[in-house]
Design an enzyme around this catalytic site. Structure first.
Site, PDB file in Angstrom:
ATOM      1  N   SER A 142       5.039  -0.999  -2.230  1.00 52.17           N
ATOM      2  CA  SER A 142       3.986  -1.671  -1.481  1.00 52.17           C
ATOM      3  C   SER A 142       3.645  -0.908  -0.210  1.00 52.17           C
ATOM      4  O   SER A 142       3.192   0.230  -0.255  1.00 52.17           O
ATOM      5  CB  SER A 142       4.402  -3.114  -1.193  1.00 52.17           C
ATOM      6  OG  SER A 142       3.335  -3.871  -0.686  1.00 52.17           O
ATOM      7  N   ASP A 160      -2.841  -1.461   1.524  1.00 53.52           N
ATOM      8  CA  ASP A 160      -1.595  -0.706   1.509  1.00 53.52           C
ATOM      9  C   ASP A 160      -1.520   0.087   0.209  1.00 53.52           C
ATOM     10  O   ASP A 160      -2.501   0.170  -0.544  1.00 53.52           O
ATOM     11  CB  ASP A 160      -0.395  -1.639   1.678  1.00 53.52           C
ATOM     12  CG  ASP A 160      -0.318  -2.707   0.587  1.00 53.52           C
ATOM     13  OD1 ASP A 160      -1.313  -2.890  -0.128  1.00 53.52           O
ATOM     14  OD2 ASP A 160       0.738  -3.351   0.451  1.00 53.52           O
ATOM     15  N   ASP A 199      -0.259  -0.253  -2.757  1.00 55.59           N
ATOM     16  CA  ASP A 199      -0.508  -0.854  -4.069  1.00 55.59           C
ATOM     17  C   ASP A 199      -1.611  -1.898  -4.032  1.00 55.59           C
ATOM     18  O   ASP A 199      -1.872  -2.566  -5.033  1.00 55.59           O
ATOM     19  CB  ASP A 199       0.777  -1.468  -4.623  1.00 55.59           C
ATOM     20  CG  ASP A 199       1.270  -2.664  -3.814  1.00 55.59           C
ATOM     21  OD1 ASP A 199       0.987  -2.721  -2.593  1.00 55.59           O
ATOM     22  OD2 ASP A 199       1.935  -3.540  -4.388  1.00 55.59           O
ATOM     23  N   ASP A 248      -1.906  -4.829  -2.770  1.00 61.02           N
ATOM     24  CA  ASP A 248      -1.704  -6.277  -2.774  1.00 61.02           C
ATOM     25  C   ASP A 248      -2.052  -6.859  -1.406  1.00 61.02           C
ATOM     26  O   ASP A 248      -2.355  -8.048  -1.288  1.00 61.02           O
ATOM     27  CB  ASP A 248      -0.287  -6.653  -3.205  1.00 61.02           C
ATOM     28  CG  ASP A 248       0.808  -6.154  -2.267  1.00 61.02           C
ATOM     29  OD1 ASP A 248       0.535  -5.247  -1.448  1.00 61.02           O
ATOM     30  OD2 ASP A 248       1.945  -6.663  -2.365  1.00 61.02           O
TER      31      ASP A 248
END
Length: 438
Positions: A91, A228, A230, A232
């Site tokens: 992440s 960020d 990824d 999410d």
């Protein structure tokens, strides 16, 4: 092994190919078909290969998404009629870290009982390996466009905007694709996928997104979006280049998503500003432990229309139970197309809040020492996640990080003077506990 955000840590130390293989084998015991994808970190390819091997030698078929946003992976579990999904990602952590996060068909991350079941299988070396001629198959798929199409169907932008999307060298290109299809004029920043994150650190904080703020503020852009690694998480910048606090975004998105009498799920470290702004529209807040998995669990309950974390995770349960940064970006753009975000921000009454992190040797022992002291000195104490003390002038929270050797300190009050006093109370408790334990 599993924290609230899955497995996460330094590659080669806590996160290894051997661990990924073990997770694949443990998950393969209970699955027939699994979706697997990763963020752009270079270590992700090796970890994905190892995890996929564990699944396939357990007889589980694998759908390989390659590099994809975590919300794309989570949504793809249902699209592929799979039993689970796996995101190889750390992440917002630095590039030397990586991790593994597991997803249910609903889009919700594995809850505590499911995580414990996988952990027990790994620790007990419990496997169900297939015969040599019954290994699972592997096919590749690309659901980034599927994700973008879903966002376009879910959001309507009245007046197309000029939007700058800072992808952060991560997997969030789906946001630019969706906004473009929604009619916006989109410019990207740090759009080249690179898991070393050369453009800026992965976490989309105000300090890390100064280039985005400067670009938006110096051009005719209406909005800036930051993700960020990824995607999410989603954070945002107003047309004048001001970086919005996560609490303000939570207040704005929550008030738009929920109706009078409904609830919004928020973690225990959320500002009073959110509760006050929602209360003006007769919307209640329900507190959860910190972590998107807990917010998602609360959001799945009847009467809860939305859930969010000030760190940048946003969940619309009618859409999906995963934090979907691209969906949040499109939803925020829709709000900005009606009323500029700076004007919306002005309508949220904000209070001084301070957040800090302190490194400790033994966070469990430190928190236990704090608990003993707080229970004897304060009346209004919550231990839902960490130790929260509500005072007449505000509140403070002390909680151990789920992924790092830190104790996080949050304090808020309605005036600066009251904040200083509240924060010093919290910091004093932490200092005394460290001296006792360490």
């Amino acid at each position: 092994m599993f924290g609230t955000s899955g497995i996460r840590g330094p590659v080669g130390e806590e996160v290894t190919a051997a661990l990924a293989l073990s997770v694949g084998r443990a998950l393969g015991v209970e699955t027939d078909r699994v979706v697997v994808g990763r963020d752009p970190r270079e270590s992700g390819e090796t970890l994905q290969d190892a995890l996929t091997a564990g699944l396939r030698e357990s007889g589980t078929d694998v759908v390989d998404l390659g590099v994809a946003a975590t919300p794309t992976i989570a949504r793809s579990v249902a699209w592929e009629n799979a039993d689970a999904g796996v995101a190889i990602t750390a992440s917002h952590n630095p590039p030397e870290d990586n991790g593994i996060k597991l997803w249910q068909p609903s889009g919700q991350a594995f809850d505590e009982s499911r995580r414990e079941r996988i952990t027990a299988r790994i620790e007990n070396e419990e496997t169900d390996l297939a015969d040599w001629d019954a290994f699972g198959s592997k096919v590749t798929a690309d659901h980034t466009s599927s994700h973008a199409e879903t966002l376009v169907e879910a959001v309507e932008i009245e007046q197309p905007l000029s939007v700058v999307v800072d992808v952060g060298n991560g997997a969030g290109s789906v946001t630019a694709e969706a906004l473009d299809e929604l009619g916006c004029d989109v410019e990207t920043l740090n759009a080249q996928e690179d898991g070393s994150f050369p453009g800026r650190p992965s976490e989309p904080t105000a300090d890390n997104c100064q280039s985005l703020a400067a670009l938006v503020g110096s051009t005719d852009a209406d909005l800036g979006i930051a993700h960020d690694g990824d995607a999410d998480r989603m954070r945002a910048v107003t047309a004048d280049g001001a970086f919005l606090s996560g609490d303000v975004i939570l207040a704005l998105l929550g008030r738009e998503a929920a109706s009078a009498g409904e609830k919004v799920a928020v973690p225990v470290d959320t500002s009073l500003a959110v509760e006050d702004h929602l209360a003006e529209a007769d919307i209640e807040t329900t507190r959860t432990p910190v972590g998107d998995v807990y917010v998602a669990e609360a959001a799945s309950e009847s009467g809860v229309a939305f859930g969010g974390e000030p760190s940048g995770a946003w969940i619309w349960p009618e859409e999906t139970l995963c934090p979907d940064g691209p969906l949040a970006a499109c939803k925020l753009a829709a709000l900005a197309s009606q009323i500029p975000l700076a004007d919306r921000q002005a309508a949220v009454k904000q209070y001084p809040i301070r957040r800090d992190s302190v490194e400790v040797d033994d966070k469990a022992a430190v928190m236990a020492a704090i608990s003993d002291r707080v229970e004897s000195e304060y009346d209004d104490v919550s231990t839902l996640d960490g130790i929260r003390v509500d005072l007449a002038a505000g509140w403070f929270l002390l909680r151990a990080s789920g992924t790092q050797p830190l104790v996080r300190v949050t304090a808020e009050a309605r005036t600066e003077d009251e904040l200083a006093e509240t924060y010093e109370r919290a910091k004093g408790l932490l200092t005394e506990a460290r001296a006792t334990v360490e």
